[in-house]
Design an enzyme around this catalytic site. Sequence first.
Site, PDB file in Angstrom:
ATOM      1  N   ASP A   1     104.570  89.195  71.276  1.00  0.00           N
ATOM      2  CA  ASP A   1     104.403  89.467  69.817  1.00  0.00           C
ATOM      3  C   ASP A   1     104.441  88.099  68.780  1.00  0.00           C
ATOM      4  OD1 ASP A   1     101.411  89.991  70.440  1.00  0.00           O
ATOM      5  OD2 ASP A   1     101.901  91.706  70.211  1.00  0.00           O
ATOM      6  N   GLY A   2     105.846  89.604  68.932  1.00  0.00           N
ATOM      7  CA  GLY A   2     107.256  89.246  68.011  1.00  0.00           C
ATOM      8  C   GLY A   2     107.702  87.468  68.004  1.00  0.00           C
TER       9      GLY A   2
END
Length: 391
Positions: free
Chosen positions: A172-173
């Site tokens: 996600d990051g």
Amino acid sequence: MSVPSRPLAGIRVVDITANVAGPLACQVLRDLGADVVKVEPLTGDAARRITATAPGSEHVTPYFSPHNRGKKSVQLDLGAERGKNALRRLLSEADVLVQGMRPGTLERQGFGAAAVAGINPRCIYVSLSAYGSGSPLEDRPGIDMMVQAESGMLSAQPDGELPRLIPFQLVDGATGHVLAQSVLAALLHRERAGVVNAVEVALYDVACSLQANYLTLHMNTPRPSPQESSRRPVAVEPSGVFATADGHIALAAYVPAHWARFVEVLGDPGLASDPRYVDQAQRSLHAADLRAEIGQILAGRSTAAWVAECQEAGLMAAPISSWREVVESDLFARRGLRVDAEQSGRPVAVVRTPARLSSVGPEQETHIPSLGEHNDLLVGSPALTTPPRER
């Protein structure tokens, strides 16, 4: 003295994303000066409901708070005509739409790339999904954990043990930063050449990109792939985590010059003359033997002692820090990574986005919007955002 404007001042972004990757991307854009309008369903971003469980901290929303500072929040029911009309008005003045629904969902609601171009031909259309449009998995819901599993991130772990998830949202990051980078490129292309792009970013693609070295190895080696326990698949030995007398140390000494210095630190010149360890390739071919010998030596002293001696010798070595140690460290403080923000009238500390620009001061947006806080300001009457009452 006037304060210089931020790079994206005057740019409006409509953010129809939830959880981590999309909101993080839009937070990066907000910190660069964009006006970000967060469009949420009537129930709000799901990340608002992932709260801390420690007593006294139940108000903290660690998946929501760091990625929504300084945004404006509106609630829209995109299944209702009044919600669609409100979104059309927002898009008519937007430079970028970032949407994180499954492929085809927003199109079915009347807001595909072609429809948005009809509303505003200068609006860049950005799509975020787990597996990408046109893939066999496009209709499946997907989160960081699932993409870790399906992209190979949980492979190459010790036999006989349960595969371990990366204990934070790495995919996600990384996807959030790739998405922000893509938006910046699209804005630049629009300003330079008048080209209005449709941009697509998929969690799966980013996860594969993060593993490019190992996936490259497997694309270029015959089956069965070289995954023998006695050797390292690439020539980067010694590197990794080793046990010490009182804990663990992370170190990397595979570069020839570092290997020579590491042998001196270990105090075992026999390692340098051993034919199994004569060069970088041989050390990795005999990884199991090498790690066993190094492990015996490292087990004789503390982590702090080894880290100090290795660092003094110019080697890459570090203790294994806990999350608590990180947020209380001098390095974390010196890097200015803490932002003291405010959410629902209560203070909450969050982590800032990492990029630094010399023309932009250290000031950070500190207000985290409550659900629908800017309905009246941006979409007019609350009737546009609330479902009609049953009679």
